[in-house]
Scaffold this active site. Structure first.
Site, mmCIF file in Angstrom:
data_model
loop_
_atom_site.group_PDB
_atom_site.id
_atom_site.type_symbol
_atom_site.label_atom_id
_atom_site.label_comp_id
_atom_site.label_asym_id
_atom_site.label_seq_id
_atom_site.Cartn_x
_atom_site.Cartn_y
_atom_site.Cartn_z
ATOM 1 N N GLY A 44 84.780 5.163 55.548
ATOM 2 C CA GLY A 44 85.581 5.534 56.756
ATOM 3 C C GLY A 44 86.251 6.763 56.523
ATOM 4 O O GLY A 44 86.412 7.918 57.019
ATOM 5 N N CYS A 45 86.849 6.632 55.331
ATOM 6 C CA CYS A 45 87.854 8.011 54.690
ATOM 7 C C CYS A 45 86.726 9.017 54.402
ATOM 8 O O CYS A 45 87.403 10.203 54.851
ATOM 9 C CB CYS A 45 88.344 7.666 53.552
ATOM 10 N N THR A 46 85.658 8.902 54.091
ATOM 11 C CA THR A 46 84.708 10.067 53.675
ATOM 12 C C THR A 46 84.212 10.770 55.017
ATOM 13 O O THR A 46 84.165 12.013 55.256
ATOM 14 C CB THR A 46 83.632 9.566 52.881
#
Length: 150
Positions: A44-46
């Protein structure tokens, strides 16, 4: 969440991926997007970082400075930036002062286990340091579009 739209954004003095300390006052006179995220190089952060990367120059043309913040250390941030060619600053809040000041260090739950962690929230701050918007329902794959709508 304690902070509200119209509040003065909390000041900070946090190092980036290269150890350079950034303060809110460094961005006076510019629109600032501070996006808090849980962990470098996770799905998700990527997706969120790459969406901001892919729209970075359009966001800059609209006057936005972009800063990502997590509790990961500087080395982790450098690797994340290099791996995904991120053009913006990532602040390393290892002592959790900034995540606590912005109210994003909260209890979370995964697979029935409760733990403390960083909420995926974004703050849009105007040229005078006033919070103009708080995005708490972040769409990681379309985050740049959410910023432009604010």
């Amino acid at each position: 969440m304690a902070l509200q739209i119209g509040d003065k954004a909390p000041d900070f003095a946090i190092p980036d991926q290269d150890g350079i300390v950034h303060k809110l006052s460094d961005y006076q006179g510019r629109k600032l997007v501070i996006y808090f995220y849980p962990k470098d190089d996770t799905p998700g952060c990527t997706a969120q970082a790459c969406n901001l990367r892919d729209n970075y120059y359009d966001l800059r043309l609209k006057g936005y400075e972009i800063i990502g913040v997590s509790v990961d250390d500087e080395k982790s941030h450098r690797k994340f930036i290099q791996k995904f060619e991120l053009p913006f600053t990532l602040l390393s809040d290892t002592d959790k002062k900034m995540v606590e000041a912005y109210g994003v260090w909260q209890e979370k739950s995964m697979y029935g286990r409760k733990y403390m962690g960083t909420m995926r929230y974004t703050f849009i701050i105007d040229e005078k340091g006033i919070i103009q918007d708080i995005i708490t329902n972040v769409d990681t794959k379309e985050h740049a579009a959410q910023l432009v709508k604010s």
